[in-house]
Design a protein around this motif. Structure first.
Motif, PDB file in Angstrom:
ATOM      1  N   ARG A 195      -1.295  79.792  -5.205  1.00 61.49           N
ATOM      2  CA  ARG A 195      -2.615  79.322  -4.767  1.00 61.49           C
ATOM      3  C   ARG A 195      -3.719  80.252  -5.246  1.00 61.49           C
ATOM      4  O   ARG A 195      -4.808  79.810  -5.614  1.00 61.49           O
ATOM      5  N   LEU A 196      -3.430  81.570  -5.259  1.00 63.65           N
ATOM      6  CA  LEU A 196      -4.404  82.524  -5.784  1.00 63.65           C
ATOM      7  C   LEU A 196      -4.609  82.280  -7.286  1.00 63.65           C
ATOM      8  O   LEU A 196      -5.725  82.377  -7.798  1.00 63.65           O
ATOM      9  N   GLY A 197      -3.520  81.953  -7.972  1.00 55.05           N
ATOM     10  CA  GLY A 197      -3.623  81.622  -9.394  1.00 55.05           C
ATOM     11  C   GLY A 197      -4.479  80.383  -9.626  1.00 55.05           C
ATOM     12  O   GLY A 197      -5.288  80.335 -10.562  1.00 55.05           O
ATOM     13  N   VAL A 198      -4.317  79.383  -8.764  1.00 59.97           N
ATOM     14  CA  VAL A 198      -5.151  78.179  -8.857  1.00 59.97           C
ATOM     15  C   VAL A 198      -6.615  78.534  -8.599  1.00 59.97           C
ATOM     16  O   VAL A 198      -7.511  78.064  -9.298  1.00 59.97           O
ATOM     17  N   ALA A 199      -6.854  79.394  -7.602  1.00 56.98           N
ATOM     18  CA  ALA A 199      -8.225  79.827  -7.308  1.00 56.98           C
ATOM     19  C   ALA A 199      -8.843  80.516  -8.519  1.00 56.98           C
ATOM     20  O   ALA A 199      -9.997  80.271  -8.881  1.00 56.98           O
ATOM     21  N   GLN A 200      -8.071  81.371  -9.168  1.00 53.48           N
ATOM     22  CA  GLN A 200      -8.549  82.069 -10.364  1.00 53.48           C
ATOM     23  C   GLN A 200      -8.886  81.070 -11.472  1.00 53.48           C
ATOM     24  O   GLN A 200      -9.910  81.190 -12.141  1.00 53.48           O
ATOM     25  N   ALA A 201      -8.011  80.079 -11.644  1.00 58.51           N
ATOM     26  CA  ALA A 201      -8.225  79.086 -12.701  1.00 58.51           C
ATOM     27  C   ALA A 201      -9.443  78.208 -12.426  1.00 58.51           C
ATOM     28  O   ALA A 201     -10.020  77.625 -13.353  1.00 58.51           O
ATOM     29  N   LEU A 202      -9.851  78.124 -11.145  1.00 59.49           N
ATOM     30  CA  LEU A 202     -10.975  77.251 -10.773  1.00 59.49           C
ATOM     31  C   LEU A 202     -12.319  77.974 -10.723  1.00 59.49           C
ATOM     32  O   LEU A 202     -13.356  77.321 -10.545  1.00 59.49           O
ATOM     33  N   LEU A 203     -12.314  79.302 -10.882  1.00 59.61           N
ATOM     34  CA  LEU A 203     -13.544  80.077 -10.696  1.00 59.61           C
ATOM     35  C   LEU A 203     -14.717  79.585 -11.535  1.00 59.61           C
ATOM     36  O   LEU A 203     -15.853  79.518 -11.065  1.00 59.61           O
ATOM     37  N   HIS A 204     -14.475  79.234 -12.775  1.00 56.22           N
ATOM     38  CA  HIS A 204     -15.572  78.860 -13.668  1.00 56.22           C
ATOM     39  C   HIS A 204     -15.904  77.363 -13.626  1.00 56.22           C
ATOM     40  O   HIS A 204     -16.552  76.828 -14.510  1.00 56.22           O
ATOM     41  N   LYS A 205     -15.424  76.685 -12.569  1.00 54.45           N
ATOM     42  CA  LYS A 205     -15.706  75.263 -12.336  1.00 54.45           C
ATOM     43  C   LYS A 205     -15.245  74.374 -13.492  1.00 54.45           C
ATOM     44  O   LYS A 205     -16.038  73.615 -14.077  1.00 54.45           O
ATOM     45  N   PRO A 206     -13.965  74.437 -13.835  1.00 55.88           N
ATOM     46  CA  PRO A 206     -13.467  73.577 -14.911  1.00 55.88           C
ATOM     47  C   PRO A 206     -13.357  72.130 -14.436  1.00 55.88           C
ATOM     48  O   PRO A 206     -13.249  71.863 -13.240  1.00 55.88           O
ATOM     49  N   SER A 207     -13.387  71.212 -15.371  1.00 55.08           N
ATOM     50  CA  SER A 207     -13.170  69.799 -15.026  1.00 55.08           C
ATOM     51  C   SER A 207     -11.707  69.419 -15.227  1.00 55.08           C
ATOM     52  O   SER A 207     -11.287  68.329 -14.831  1.00 55.08           O
ATOM     53  N   VAL A 208     -10.936  70.337 -15.843  1.00 60.37           N
ATOM     54  CA  VAL A 208      -9.515  70.095 -16.114  1.00 60.37           C
ATOM     55  C   VAL A 208      -8.705  71.300 -15.649  1.00 60.37           C
ATOM     56  O   VAL A 208      -9.062  72.444 -15.935  1.00 60.37           O
TER      57      VAL A 208
END
Length: 311
Positions: free
Chosen positions: A144-157
């Motif tokens: 879940r922390l990895g998902v949070a990291q991947a979402l930081l820059h507001k990706p659409s994918v």
């Protein structure tokens, strides 16, 4: 809610090493806000496809277009729309979850505001543990922390390769719920590669089945598991099994029938089911239940790949 807007276009994507084609002319689209799954036996080309989608591997032929930008020719513009976990998320275990996110945020061009860090922490449900060191996290929490990291820059994918690896059933369900929430409420397109067929069935809107580097089909989950076949399998629970079987065998000559613990199972044309019910009731056989056996995603997958197992 899944939009009709296309976010990712895969066109004739091919990867060849020597004479061997790892991926062979894949073509499909991914919509905004959908959870899209990759299914295939071990070595089918799932991870290779994902690596080409995020630019970790060059394509021999074809292209990946994300939000209208080509990964091959406009990499920076295309990849800014993508968050990905291609392997297990790597974190600094001696730092807290929050410190890890701050460290990553500092590497993003233009930086990430603290408000956004707080937002993604809430999004993945880590508020109560984000100030704890990562070495104390369960594997599910690290995912879940990895998902949070991947979402930081507001990706659409969001692209995830085997995100449930090593998770217990509780962690798998937890991650599935978060991903479904991201797709439905945040409009993020999520691409998931997994070997867990039951989870893909619960998580995904559509699935691409790949075998030997080739695309077999892309279908909605509901289309894959629904049973529209003319011939179906039904289980009858009755009070006089032997009499019921003899009656059915006599009147339904071409039907395949076998005894069960409390009745019988029959493979027959769907339209003949009412005739069986009438036959049994007219002969004083009481029917307690008629159950249609629904094929699972695993059944359909094995049919489409001629029995080749996922590993």
């Amino acid at each position: 809610m899944v939009s009709e807007q296309t976010v990712i276009q895969i066109r004739n994507l091919t990867k060849k090493i020597g004479r061997k084609k790892l991926v062979d002319s894949l073509t499909f689209d991914i919509k905004r806000g959908e959870v899209f799954g990759f299914l295939g036996p071990n070595g089918a080309g799932k991870t290779t496809t994902i690596r080409m989608m995020v630019g970790l591997m060059s394509a021999t032929k074809g292209e990946v277009i994300i939000e209208g930008k080509s990964i091959a020719h406009e990499f920076e513009q295309a990849i800014q729309h993508v968050g990905a976990i291609v392997e297990n998320p790597e974190m600094y275990k001696f730092l807290t979850g929050y410190q890890n996110l701050v460290h990553f945020a500092n590497m993003v061009p233009g930086g990430i505001k603290k408000e956004r860090i707080k937002e993604v922490v809430e999004l993945v449900g880590l508020e109560s543990r984000i100030r704890h060191k990562v070495k104390t996290y369960s594997l599910g929490m690290r995912q879940r922390l990895g998902v949070a990291q991947a979402l930081l820059h507001k990706p659409s994918v969001l692209i995830l390769d085997e995100p449930t690896n090593g998770l217990d059933p509780s962690g798998i369900r937890e991650l599935r719920d978060y991903l479904r929430n991201l797709a439905q409420n945040e409009g993020i397109s999520i691409i998931v590669s997994s070997h867990l067929l039951s989870e893909m069935e619960l998580m995904c809107d559509r699935i691409a089945i790949i075998q030997n580097g080739k695309l077999i089909d892309v279908k909605r989950i509901t289309e894959l598991v629904q049973n529209n076949e003319e011939e179906i399998t039904a289980i009858f629970t009755v009070d006089q099994s032997q009499i019921a079987i003899e009656l059915v065998k006599k009147h339904m000559v071409n039907a395949y029938i076998s005894m069960t613990e409390n009745g019988f199972q029959i493979m027959i044309e769907r339209e003949r089911i009412p005739d069986i019910i009438t036959l049994l009731t007219d002969n004083c056989v009481r029917i307690y239940e008629v159950k249609h056996i629904t094929k699972t995603l695993e059944d359909k997958f094995l049919e489409m790949t001629e029995g080749e197992k996922i590993v």
